[in-house]
Scaffold this active site. Sequence first.
Site: not given
Ligand code: ATP
Length: 285
Positions: A11, A104, A138
Amino acid sequence: MTTLFEPAFAKINLTLDVLGKRDDGYHELQTVMQTISLRDDIEIDVGTGKPWVLKCDKEGVPCDERNLAWKAAKVFSDVTGIDLGGIEIRITKRIPSEAGLGGGSADAAAVLRALNGHFGAPLSIGALAELGGQIGSDIPFCVIGGTCMCEGRGEKLRVLPKMPECVIVVCKPEFGVSTPELYRKIDSVAIPKHPDNRAMEAALLAGDLGKVAENVYNVFDPIVTEEHLEMNYIKSIMNSYGALTFQMTGSGSAIFAIMPDFEYAAVVCNMLRENYPGIFISMPV
Ligand code: ATP
């Protein structure tokens, strides 16, 4: 045993506003979110008859009960009372982490959709989204997808008219942003400018891409840009090659640009790829 396949779309936040801090410590948000075609792929073997397994092709992603995809399967099984009979979840990761692209959350939502579909839709789409909200703010949006106004912590959703067709370039700089720290910072300053969410809604209703672009705004963008001046470099390349707008998504650090066409988007990618391998061309979905 059956294998399920489900795309997990990233997103972007077309707008993101922080309206204040609530008594429970969460922030009251108002954000227009948009699903884009950049995606992870989720495969689930259901009924393996073995202990749960989660595999991911990207280093650093937790491959156990900490993974949001695992949590989603667990909460689905708990709430519906369905015994999954052992599962193996495989995640092919393309969505960068710590980017504000909801990687995630997208994976968790894909697991919820896939399992609910496989077991004959015991939960309505609304109930499934609400269930996702127990795991992360989210996730309700990622379950529904498309274009939505999201309020509260992000869990109060209203479906909006589809974003007009366009090409979206996403660029993830190396540095990550600590989301809690960013919220602490925004609490300590008066927010100088807010997005006009009404104007954004009107632009979507009119199907006017130019007006949508005019109203893209994220209150976190100037805070992160001030500390990481390379954001300006990325934006200047986007600007030079005709971007209608460019802005950080979520709490960063990825920046997206709405491009007038694929050719210019490809040029932006070519210009930035050497320094920023985390660059993607995508579309609204
Ligand atoms: P957001 O846009 O919600 O802020 P984000 O950019 O922080 O997301 P994500 O890929 O959601 O990035 O990852 C955040 C943290 O969540 C990662 O550092 C990881 O340790 C943990 N995590 C848990 N499940 C997942 C998953 N399926 N994919 C990626 N990271 C995950």
